[in-house]
Write a protein that holds these residues in place. Structure first.
Motif, PDB file in Angstrom:
ATOM      1  N   TYR A 145       0.842  -1.089  -0.101  1.00 15.16           N
ATOM      2  CA  TYR A 145       0.082  -0.127  -0.009  1.00 15.16           C
ATOM      3  C   TYR A 145       1.114   1.227  -0.082  1.00 15.16           C
ATOM      4  CZ  TYR A 145      -4.051  -3.124   1.018  1.00 15.16           C
ATOM      5  OH  TYR A 145      -4.963  -3.979   0.875  1.00 15.16           O
ATOM      6  N   LEU A 146       2.008   1.248   0.662  1.00 16.46           N
ATOM      7  CA  LEU A 146       2.934   2.350   0.680  1.00 16.46           C
ATOM      8  C   LEU A 146       3.917   2.518  -0.490  1.00 16.46           C
ATOM      9  CD1 LEU A 146       4.865   3.914   3.574  1.00 16.46           C
ATOM     10  CD2 LEU A 146       5.989   3.283   1.477  1.00 16.46           C
ATOM     11  N   VAL A 147       4.083   1.303  -1.120  1.00 13.61           N
ATOM     12  CA  VAL A 147       4.658   1.307  -2.324  1.00 13.61           C
ATOM     13  C   VAL A 147       4.108   2.081  -3.515  1.00 13.61           C
ATOM     14  CG1 VAL A 147       5.702   0.209  -4.332  1.00 13.61           C
ATOM     15  CG2 VAL A 147       6.400  -0.446  -1.886  1.00 13.61           C
ATOM     16  N   ASN A 148       2.588   1.647  -3.485  1.00 15.36           N
ATOM     17  CA  ASN A 148       1.638   2.051  -4.286  1.00 15.36           C
ATOM     18  C   ASN A 148       1.513   3.565  -4.198  1.00 15.36           C
ATOM     19  OD1 ASN A 148      -0.189   1.461  -6.400  1.00 15.36           O
ATOM     20  ND2 ASN A 148      -1.955   1.632  -5.054  1.00 15.36           N
ATOM     21  N   GLU A 149       1.476   3.896  -2.888  1.00 14.20           N
ATOM     22  CA  GLU A 149       1.172   5.661  -2.791  1.00 14.20           C
ATOM     23  C   GLU A 149       2.362   6.481  -3.085  1.00 14.20           C
ATOM     24  OE1 GLU A 149      -1.630   6.275  -1.612  1.00 14.20           O
ATOM     25  OE2 GLU A 149      -1.341   8.364  -1.261  1.00 14.20           O
ATOM     26  N   LEU A 150       3.713   5.664  -2.932  1.00 18.63           N
ATOM     27  CA  LEU A 150       4.962   6.381  -3.433  1.00 18.63           C
ATOM     28  C   LEU A 150       5.005   6.545  -4.916  1.00 18.63           C
ATOM     29  CD1 LEU A 150       8.135   7.040  -2.818  1.00 18.63           C
ATOM     30  CD2 LEU A 150       8.434   4.607  -2.928  1.00 18.63           C
ATOM     31  N   LEU A 151       4.604   5.435  -5.542  1.00 17.55           N
ATOM     32  CA  LEU A 151       4.669   5.512  -7.035  1.00 17.55           C
ATOM     33  C   LEU A 151       3.784   6.551  -7.532  1.00 17.55           C
ATOM     34  CD1 LEU A 151       5.274   1.955  -7.840  1.00 17.55           C
ATOM     35  CD2 LEU A 151       6.807   3.634  -7.772  1.00 17.55           C
ATOM     36  N   LYS A 152       2.631   6.565  -6.935  1.00 14.69           N
ATOM     37  CA  LYS A 152       1.560   7.310  -7.348  1.00 14.69           C
ATOM     38  C   LYS A 152       1.697   8.946  -7.269  1.00 14.69           C
ATOM     39  CE  LYS A 152      -2.740   7.909  -5.232  1.00 14.69           C
ATOM     40  NZ  LYS A 152      -3.883   7.359  -4.399  1.00 14.69           N
ATOM     41  N   ASP A 153       2.310   9.115  -6.134  1.00 14.57           N
ATOM     42  CA  ASP A 153       3.063  10.380  -5.996  1.00 14.57           C
ATOM     43  C   ASP A 153       4.007  10.885  -6.852  1.00 14.57           C
ATOM     44  OD1 ASP A 153       2.774  12.550  -4.269  1.00 14.57           O
ATOM     45  OD2 ASP A 153       4.595  11.912  -3.071  1.00 14.57           O
ATOM     46  N   HIS A 154       4.565   9.703  -7.387  1.00 15.92           N
ATOM     47  CA  HIS A 154       5.881  10.224  -8.430  1.00 15.92           C
ATOM     48  C   HIS A 154       5.141   9.806 -10.071  1.00 15.92           C
ATOM     49  CE1 HIS A 154       8.282  10.184  -4.857  1.00 15.92           C
ATOM     50  NE2 HIS A 154       8.869  10.983  -5.470  1.00 15.92           N
ATOM     51  N   GLY A 155       3.809   9.952 -10.060  1.00 20.06           N
ATOM     52  CA  GLY A 155       3.212  10.012 -11.361  1.00 20.06           C
ATOM     53  C   GLY A 155       3.477   8.395 -12.001  1.00 20.06           C
ATOM     54  N   ASP A 156       3.409   7.429 -11.226  1.00 17.98           N
ATOM     55  CA  ASP A 156       3.469   6.182 -11.627  1.00 17.98           C
ATOM     56  C   ASP A 156       2.595   5.244 -11.058  1.00 17.98           C
ATOM     57  OD1 ASP A 156       4.829   4.107 -13.101  1.00 17.98           O
ATOM     58  OD2 ASP A 156       6.991   4.630 -12.441  1.00 17.98           O
ATOM     59  N   GLY A 157       2.912   3.793 -11.272  1.00 16.45           N
ATOM     60  CA  GLY A 157       2.071   2.853 -10.443  1.00 16.45           C
ATOM     61  C   GLY A 157       2.777   1.453 -10.438  1.00 16.45           C
ATOM     62  N   LEU A 158       2.081   0.374  -9.984  1.00 16.33           N
ATOM     63  CA  LEU A 158       2.559  -0.783  -9.781  1.00 16.33           C
ATOM     64  C   LEU A 158       2.387  -1.855 -11.058  1.00 16.33           C
ATOM     65  CD1 LEU A 158       2.264  -1.884  -6.246  1.00 16.33           C
ATOM     66  CD2 LEU A 158       4.273  -2.553  -7.573  1.00 16.33           C
ATOM     67  N   ASP A 159       1.411  -1.581 -11.894  1.00 16.54           N
ATOM     68  CA  ASP A 159       1.136  -2.223 -13.004  1.00 16.54           C
ATOM     69  C   ASP A 159       2.045  -2.465 -14.026  1.00 16.54           C
ATOM     70  OD1 ASP A 159      -1.089  -3.846 -13.999  1.00 16.54           O
ATOM     71  OD2 ASP A 159      -1.718  -2.283 -15.398  1.00 16.54           O
ATOM     72  N   GLY A 160       2.422  -3.695 -14.211  1.00 15.93           N
ATOM     73  CA  GLY A 160       3.371  -4.173 -15.228  1.00 15.93           C
ATOM     74  C   GLY A 160       4.830  -4.025 -14.713  1.00 15.93           C
ATOM     75  N   LYS A 161       5.160  -3.415 -13.391  1.00 13.88           N
ATOM     76  CA  LYS A 161       6.631  -3.334 -12.883  1.00 13.88           C
ATOM     77  C   LYS A 161       7.113  -5.091 -12.477  1.00 13.88           C
ATOM     78  CE  LYS A 161       6.837   1.103 -12.652  1.00 13.88           C
ATOM     79  NZ  LYS A 161       5.664   1.187 -13.726  1.00 13.88           N
ATOM     80  N   THR A 162       8.312  -5.135 -12.819  1.00 16.01           N
ATOM     81  CA  THR A 162       9.121  -6.172 -12.132  1.00 16.01           C
ATOM     82  C   THR A 162       9.499  -5.851 -10.940  1.00 16.01           C
ATOM     83  OG1 THR A 162       9.669  -6.695 -14.617  1.00 16.01           O
ATOM     84  CG2 THR A 162      10.756  -7.736 -12.628  1.00 16.01           C
ATOM     85  N   VAL A 163       9.333  -6.900 -10.061  1.00 11.71           N
ATOM     86  CA  VAL A 163       9.414  -6.630  -8.447  1.00 11.71           C
ATOM     87  C   VAL A 163      10.274  -7.804  -8.043  1.00 11.71           C
ATOM     88  CG1 VAL A 163       8.433  -6.592  -6.467  1.00 11.71           C
ATOM     89  CG2 VAL A 163       7.027  -5.632  -8.259  1.00 11.71           C
ATOM     90  N   LEU A 164      11.250  -7.488  -7.247  1.00 11.42           N
ATOM     91  CA  LEU A 164      12.257  -8.541  -6.525  1.00 11.42           C
ATOM     92  C   LEU A 164      11.889  -8.374  -5.259  1.00 11.42           C
ATOM     93  CD1 LEU A 164      15.824  -7.158  -7.966  1.00 11.42           C
ATOM     94  CD2 LEU A 164      14.284  -8.870  -8.982  1.00 11.42           C
ATOM     95  N   ILE A 165      11.707  -9.607  -4.567  1.00  6.11           N
ATOM     96  CA  ILE A 165      11.393  -9.945  -3.082  1.00  6.11           C
ATOM     97  C   ILE A 165      12.512 -10.866  -2.619  1.00  6.11           C
ATOM     98  CG2 ILE A 165       9.804 -10.802  -1.669  1.00  6.11           C
ATOM     99  CD1 ILE A 165       7.626  -9.456  -3.112  1.00  6.11           C
ATOM    100  N   SER A 166      13.016 -10.442  -1.489  1.00  4.54           N
ATOM    101  CA  SER A 166      13.931 -11.369  -0.609  1.00  4.54           C
ATOM    102  C   SER A 166      13.044 -11.887   0.578  1.00  4.54           C
ATOM    103  CB  SER A 166      15.121 -10.813  -0.266  1.00  4.54           C
ATOM    104  OG  SER A 166      14.983  -9.827   0.545  1.00  4.54           O
TER     105      SER A 166
END
Ligand code: NDP
Length: 444
Positions: free
Chosen positions: A215-236
């Motif tokens: 939810y925070l990542v989404n808000e951060l990206l939104k604030d920078h004119g972007d979004g999660l859709d289609g993004k490649t994500v690395l998780i450890s």
């Protein structure tokens, strides 16, 4: 020498043998410099920095338990009650062989600011033991938990100190700990969070840290004119935080391609099959290497390496100091846009600086992983009211809290002329509330 430098030198000299704790103090102090320097006289008079770096109390105890062969085994238990200026101590219990007083103090110190950031009335604490639940039978885990609680119960309570899960402490361990607390005290109260749904737990608590991170990542990206859709994500990681971060990332349209555990990591170019990871980790309690047995098209590598894969977003969700300077260089070289911490202090100070200097949006764990403790706070509220809220109700509150945290840290950073520096923003926003409460409550 400034007041801040002076106290930092004192803490470094006094606790030179506690590297993790000192790392956390340095990181917080460095980013708080503008606030502290602005209020230097008052804070020095009130000894704010001396008080905030010294726990209210730290409890260390022997935990004897009987293994399946009948032999008595002994571990060390800890509870560090760091600061209760804004509410009862709150923070998890870590069960892992690497646990020592330095690790618990670093986690407790960070927890003070994190809990403050949630906006809920919770102080900071942390505890745990060097006991390793891996490879132990259920009966051995129960024996350990009962012995641990037989000592810990003296120091905790629903209005005093409310522990929760962390690495190695999941639903099974919380159940055994709660059972023993109830048996000794006769109290049916919200003394632990992360409880099962049938005995006072909150819906969404299991998912909360991972969902909240996204939810925070989404808000951060939104604030920078972007979004999660289609993004490649690395998780450890492949534990509680990692699994539910992956689940929400996928729900929001991201493609998660890596996960790991302490022996190795997987890369699945088609996107991680989360049902398979859950089966391996939550049901079988197995190793992440088993993923490749079921999905031969994926790659498995021994050791570290998640951060070498090109991606848009990186979410370290395993443990402290798992994203090092060379990893940060790889991420930047591969064009990563955002790094948000699911674990506590997974990124070293050096790596954090490198990411920030190279224009990567970086959010520290005390802000981005606060969804877990926030939902624990909501569990405490439900326990006090003797009510259970629906999944949707808790999830909506969690989303609101994470959105609020992002807005607060962004605003705090901007107010001190450091727009976009979310490390500074998180420390400033979390610190100010605690300090105001400490000053109001006088010398203690
Ligand atoms: P879990 O025990 O569920 O999972 C931890 C994961 O990290 C496992 O996959 C584990 O692998 C891996 N891991 C642990 N230590 C190491 C290591 N030294 N090197 C590589 N991998 C390692 O823990 P959580 O998911 O609950 O916690 C993960 C992080 O998130 C911690 O930093 C915790 O403090 C933080 N956190 C957790 C919250 C929660 O609500 N659970 C809330 C806020 C922060 P393996 O199985 O092989 O050990």
């Amino acid at each position: 020498m400034s007041y801040l430098q002076n106290v930092l030198s004192q803490v470094e000299a006094k606790y030179s043998y506690q590297p993790e704790f000192l790392q956390a103090v340095r990181e917080v102090f460095e980013s708080l410099a503008p606030v502290i320097n602005k209020n230097e006289k008052l804070y020095e008079q009130e000894a704010i920095l001396e008080r905030i770096t010294e726990p209210d109390r730290q409890i260390q105890f022997r935990v004897p338990w009987v293994d399946d062969t009948g032999k008595i085994r002994v571990n060390t238990g800890y509870r560090v009650q760091f600061n209760n200026a804004i509410g009862p101590y709150k923070g998890g219990l870590r069960l892992h062989p690497s646990v020592n007083l330095s690790v618990i103090k670093f986690l407790g110190f960070e927890q003070v600011f994190k809990n403050s950031l949630t906006g809920l009335p919770m102080g900071g604490g942390k505890g745990g033991s060097d006991f390793d639940p891996k490879g132990k039978s259920d009966r051995e885990v129960m024996a350990f938990c009962q012995s641990f609680m037989t000592e810990l119960y003296k120091y905790i309570g629903a209005d005093e100190d409310v522990p929760a899960g962390d690495i190695g402490t999941g639903a099974r361990e919380i159940g055994y700990l709660y059972g023993q607390y109830k048996r000794i005290t006769g109290l049916y109260e919200g003394v632990l969070t992360g409880k099962g749904l049938s005995y006072g737990g909150s819906l969404v608590r299991t998912q909360a840290t991972g969902y909240g991170l996204l939810y925070l990542v989404n808000e951060l990206l939104k604030d920078h004119g972007d979004g999660l859709d289609g993004k490649t994500v690395l998780i450890s990681g492949a534990g509680n935080v990692a699994i539910y971060a992956a689940e929400k990332a996928q729900q929001l349209g991201g493609k998660v391609v890596t996960m790991s555990d302490s022996t190795g990591w997987i890369y699945d170019k088609d996107g991680i099959d989360l049902a398979l990871v859950k089966e391996i980790k939550e049901v079988r309690r197995g190793r992440i290497s088993e993923y490749k047995d079921a999905k031969p098209s994926a790659d498995y590598h021994e050791g570290r390496g998640v951060w070498s894969v090109p991606a848009d977003i990186a979410l370290p969700c395993a443990t402290q100091n798992e994203l090092l300077i060379d990893d940060a260089k790889d991420l930047v070289k591969n064009g990563v846009k955002a790094v948000c911490e699911g674990a506590n202090m997974p990124t070293t100070i050096e790596a954090t600086k490198y990411l920030q200097e190279n224009g990567v949006l970086f959010v520290p764990g005390k802000a981005s992983n606060a969804g877990g403790v926030a939902t624990s706070g909501l569990e405490m509220s439900q326990n006090s009211e003797r009510l259970s809220w629906s999944f949707e109700e808790v999830d909506a509150k969690l989303k609101g809290i994470m959105t609020g945290i992002y807005q607060n840290i962004a605003a705090a950073a901007a107010e001190y002329g450091m727009a976009g520096n979310y490390v500074a923003g998180a420390n400033i926003a979390g610190f100010s509330k605690v300090v105001n409460a400490m000053i109001a409550q006088g010398a203690y």
